[in-house]
Design a protein around this motif. Structure first.
Motif, PDB file in Angstrom:
ATOM      1  N   SER A 180     -18.212  -3.756  12.085  1.00  0.00           N
ATOM      2  CA  SER A 180     -17.509  -4.345  10.950  1.00  0.00           C
ATOM      3  C   SER A 180     -17.295  -5.847  11.148  1.00  0.00           C
ATOM      4  N   VAL A 181     -16.915  -6.240  12.335  1.00  0.00           N
ATOM      5  CA  VAL A 181     -16.717  -7.669  12.623  1.00  0.00           C
ATOM      6  C   VAL A 181     -18.036  -8.418  12.527  1.00  0.00           C
ATOM      7  N   ALA A 182     -19.112  -7.820  13.006  1.00  0.00           N
ATOM      8  CA  ALA A 182     -20.425  -8.476  12.928  1.00  0.00           C
ATOM      9  C   ALA A 182     -20.852  -8.663  11.475  1.00  0.00           C
ATOM     10  N   ILE A 183     -20.642  -7.651  10.644  1.00  0.00           N
ATOM     11  CA  ILE A 183     -20.997  -7.771   9.226  1.00  0.00           C
ATOM     12  C   ILE A 183     -20.138  -8.838   8.554  1.00  0.00           C
ATOM     13  N   ALA A 184     -18.844  -8.845   8.857  1.00  0.00           N
ATOM     14  CA  ALA A 184     -17.954  -9.859   8.274  1.00  0.00           C
ATOM     15  C   ALA A 184     -18.380 -11.258   8.705  1.00  0.00           C
ATOM     16  N   ALA A 185     -18.803 -11.419   9.951  1.00  0.00           N
ATOM     17  CA  ALA A 185     -19.238 -12.733  10.437  1.00  0.00           C
ATOM     18  C   ALA A 185     -20.496 -13.188   9.715  1.00  0.00           C
ATOM     19  N   LEU A 199     -12.086   6.827  21.038  1.00  0.00           N
ATOM     20  CA  LEU A 199     -11.792   5.401  21.199  1.00  0.00           C
ATOM     21  C   LEU A 199     -13.077   4.577  21.262  1.00  0.00           C
ATOM     22  N   LEU A 200     -14.072   5.080  21.952  1.00  0.00           N
ATOM     23  CA  LEU A 200     -15.347   4.373  22.039  1.00  0.00           C
ATOM     24  C   LEU A 200     -15.995   4.259  20.664  1.00  0.00           C
ATOM     25  N   ALA A 201     -15.923   5.325  19.884  1.00  0.00           N
ATOM     26  CA  ALA A 201     -16.474   5.288  18.524  1.00  0.00           C
ATOM     27  C   ALA A 201     -15.709   4.293  17.661  1.00  0.00           C
ATOM     28  N   ALA A 202     -14.389   4.252  17.809  1.00  0.00           N
ATOM     29  CA  ALA A 202     -13.583   3.306  17.034  1.00  0.00           C
ATOM     30  C   ALA A 202     -13.931   1.867  17.398  1.00  0.00           C
ATOM     31  N   VAL A 203     -14.135   1.604  18.673  1.00  0.00           N
ATOM     32  CA  VAL A 203     -14.505   0.249  19.109  1.00  0.00           C
ATOM     33  C   VAL A 203     -15.877  -0.123  18.565  1.00  0.00           C
ATOM     34  N   ALA A 204     -16.808   0.813  18.570  1.00  0.00           N
ATOM     35  CA  ALA A 204     -18.154   0.531  18.061  1.00  0.00           C
ATOM     36  C   ALA A 204     -18.118   0.248  16.560  1.00  0.00           C
TER      37      ALA A 204
END
Length: 69
Positions: free
Chosen positions: A51-56, A41-46
């Motif tokens: 991914s969100v940072a790159i999209a932003a 779960l921690l890896a999935a959150v990271a």
């Protein structure tokens, strides 16, 4: 002192005399499984955060390029 008394004094007590560690196997397995799940779960959150940072960054770049034109 008799020999029997000396033998009793020199023998070190065993912590698990007569008991097996089998009852603890389930608890150990549960702890290992919970640890693996939490790590996944921690890896999935990271990965999601990256991914969100790159999209932003891409979206910001696209919006800035559209405003300059």
């Amino acid at each position: 002192m008799s020999r029997r008394a000396l033998r009793r004094q020199t023998q070190a007590p065993t912590p698990f005399a007569g008991r097996s560690l089998t009852p603890y196997a389930g608890a150990v397995a549960a702890v290992v499984v919970v640890g693996v799940v939490l790590t996944a779960l921690l890896a999935a959150v990271a990965i999601t955060a990256v991914s969100v940072a790159i999209a932003a960054v891409v979206l910001r770049s696209l919006l800035n390029g559209a405003n300059r034109r």
